[in-house]
Design a protein around this motif. Structure first.
Motif: not given
Length: 129
Positions: A71-76
């Motif tokens: 899993f990879t968490i990211s944000r914009d």
């Protein structure tokens, strides 16, 4: 109070991928710690991942051991949105996934449910074998 709305859940076969999104209200989104938690059927809610601000334009992510490497968490921050990319899904990933925000957690404390004050309604992820 921050309003959070998740989307992107669904039914997928084992080995497949899904991307969850969480749209947040609030003018200071970039400073929030954003987290993903999940609640498997019949079990308690558990930490999945979080992403927190540690300096100017610098964020750090943390993952539960069960999802690390998959899993990879990211944000914009321009869209006030956090994502959870889930690859190599397993049947044991089946759960309701919740997005949450915190304004005052730090380090490993950001793994705690109690550190998060705002929650989304949840989105169902079902992984078939």
């Amino acid at each position: 109070q921050v309003q959070l709305v998740e989307s992107g859940g669904g039914l997928v076969q084992a080995g497949g991928s899904l991307r969850l999104s969480c749209a947040a209200s609030g003018r200071t989104f970039s400073s929030y710690t954003m987290g993903w938690f999940r609640q498997p059927p019949g079990k308690e809610r558990e930490f999945v991942a979080h992403i927190r601000w540690i300096g100017v334009n610098t964020y750090v992510a943390d993952y539960a051991d069960s999802v690390k490497g998959r899993f990879t968490i990211s944000r914009d921050n321009t869209k006030n949105t956090v994502y959870l990319q889930m690859n190599s899904l397993k049947p044991e990933d089946t759960a309701v996934y919740y997005c949450a925000s915190s304004t005052d957690c730090s380090g490993s404390g950001c793994r705690s449910i109690r550190a998060f004050g705002s929650w989304g309604q949840g989105t169902q992820v079902t992984v078939s074998s």
